[in-house]
Scaffold this motif. Sequence first.
Motif, short mmCIF file in Angstrom:
data_model
loop_
_atom_site.label_atom_id
_atom_site.label_comp_id
_atom_site.label_asym_id
_atom_site.label_seq_id
_atom_site.Cartn_x
_atom_site.Cartn_y
_atom_site.Cartn_z
N UNK A 95 -15.85 -8.99 7.06
CA UNK A 95 -14.72 -7.78 5.97
C UNK A 95 -14.71 -7.43 5.12
N UNK A 141 -10.37 -8.82 14.13
CA UNK A 141 -10.73 -10.20 13.95
C UNK A 141 -9.22 -11.08 14.68
N UNK A 185 -9.69 -0.55 8.24
CA UNK A 185 -9.98 -1.54 7.70
C UNK A 185 -8.73 -2.16 8.49
N UNK A 215 -17.16 -6.16 2.99
CA UNK A 215 -16.89 -4.87 2.90
C UNK A 215 -16.10 -4.61 1.97
N UNK A 216 -14.61 -5.07 2.11
CA UNK A 216 -13.13 -4.29 1.58
C UNK A 216 -12.94 -4.97 0.09
N UNK A 237 0.98 -1.27 -0.01
CA UNK A 237 0.08 0.12 0.13
C UNK A 237 0.44 1.00 -0.55
N UNK A 280 -13.30 -1.98 -3.14
CA UNK A 280 -12.26 -1.73 -3.07
C UNK A 280 -10.71 -1.48 -2.95
N UNK A 281 -10.47 -1.40 -3.34
CA UNK A 281 -9.05 -1.99 -3.27
C UNK A 281 -8.07 -1.01 -2.43
N UNK A 282 -7.75 -1.64 -1.20
CA UNK A 282 -7.18 -0.64 -0.22
C UNK A 282 -5.83 0.33 -0.43
N UNK A 283 -5.47 0.71 -1.42
CA UNK A 283 -4.76 1.29 -1.99
C UNK A 283 -5.50 2.66 -3.01
N UNK A 306 -14.91 -12.12 9.96
CA UNK A 306 -13.53 -12.71 8.69
C UNK A 306 -14.43 -11.97 7.59
#
Lengths: 270, 337
Positions: free
Chosen positions: B326, A186, A179, B329-330, A88, B333-336, B323
């Motif tokens: 999430x 978790x 996030x 949910x995630x 990232x 959309x990419x984390x970056x 797990x």
Amino acid sequence: MESELQVLWAAIVAYVLSGVIAIFGVALGRHRERIVLGLMALGLVLQTLSLGMRWSRVGHGPFITLFEILSSNVWSLMLVFALAYWRIPKLRPSAAVVMPIMFVMMGWLMLAHPGEGHFPPTYRTPWLFIHIGMAKVFLGVTLVALGIAGVVLMRRFGIGLTRFAGLPDDRRLDELAYRFMALGLVFDTLMLITGAIWAQDAWGRYWAWDPLETWSFITWLLLAIAIHLRLTFRPQPVRNAWMIVAVFVLAFLTFFGVPFVSESPHKGAV
Amino acid sequence: MSAFPGIEAGGVEPPALLRLLRAAASLKCTLALLALLLPAIVLAYNFEQWRSWPLAVPLAGLSLNLIASVATNPAFRRQSGLLVFHLSLCGLLALVAVGRLTYLRGTLELTEGATFEGQLNTVDAGPYHAGSLDRVRFINGGFRIDYDPGLFRGATRNTVRWLDEDGGWRESVVGDQYPLTTRGYRFYTSYNKGFAPTFEFTGSNGQTELGSVHLPSYPLHELRQAREWQLPGTDRTIWIMLDFDEVILDPETSSQFRMPADYRVIVREGEHRSILAPGQTATFPEGTLRLVGLRSWMGYNVFYDWTLPWLAAAGALAALSLGTHFWQKFMNKPWDS
């Protein structure tokens, strides 16, 4: 022992160099991200070697003494942060927040006595590895969230406004930090569950309100509160950042405070 | 303004029960209850007597809050991962509560070669415990424990013969994280173990009884290998001490728990003192005491909670569903991004 300590020192030097370059890179606006990542990777390889040498010599993993616990946590935290740094790119400037924390831990590690400890028979179980593995991932992702929260807070206090200008806005950073906190929840949940299974096998009870269990539960609860606060009130990123700081501080104290303050962090752990 | 009481202009006001449910389902309510749980945990940690209702109140409140949320919040119901996670937590709470009502925890000591016949030294059980401990039978076949230098205890290997539910005898080696599990009871070896001089007492009526004296835990009480013992079937109390010169567990090197090769048992009653080797006797007005030999004894912790596998399953389901929630949910959309 001499050679494993020398390799550990070399790893620490690589980490410190990567941190210094990362911090100066942010401060001076000269990004040397590939060098930083390369040094982190070098440090990880060297520390893995050092941990492996010690494991082979003493016959058990780094789970007993303060030195071993600090060393394995420096390794796991650096591993999680290096992976986040690599995958990232947008959060790379947060190294300026994370690496000073790592420097403190490395300094503490250097001061800790590298002597051996007794490996209790109840530790000879796969649940030890699973439980500790979950704990390390939890602390690692919380550290990454802390780095992001730190950037938000520094901006709030007018520090590094231009240096952090290339990063996404606070809302986006807040979303990213959330996030990591969700991931943390978790893995913290998994840590508690696997810890209870291990405790049942090892000491004949899955919960005994011992210091480490209790503080881990409080950490989990604070994390759950932080996530529910975010969902309920949609607070400003700065407030969320403070919550992340609170969760990390509590988790850090639980990991590195309770086991070395309490005489019997886990009841029956002999 | 509405023309009818209870009905707002522009829409029908929900019934009072629904309004109450919605209030109970609010996230603010969740937060308040979670916050209430914090001091309850601190209380439970510090005071054993405060481990029931201070915890039960916020936890029951959270359960009601969840039920109300499920009933009134369609968005919550649609997020299956999140829903299953919260329901799993509720299930965990219910199982813990049921477990507290039906559990049993206890201790026992068993001489090498002796049979456990359902009697515990200490018992702590829930009010609805209905196990069949009286049907459990096992024989302590002796143990081996290695010690590292510094008298650090290593693995315990205790051989036990036990009666299974089909009535057959089986043999197992238990110790540390491997308890003997039979009829839902788990018998864990403990650090509490030691020497047991074994006597044969022949009363003046000619009846002979075999008895063992469990001396204080060894090596924890290495220098206090003595205790009082009441002769079987009499009111006479004698004092017994195990005496040996050899080093059993050497702090300087690796060693193993074992019986001393050469030992004596000192028996004292008032001014009378006898030193017995195996086979020798001491005489009392009520009968004759003969030292048969020296055995070991093991202290066991007993635990019964039929909810354990269900707790593990509920915990695993909670973590898995959280797990999944999430992840879903995630992943969009990419984390970056």
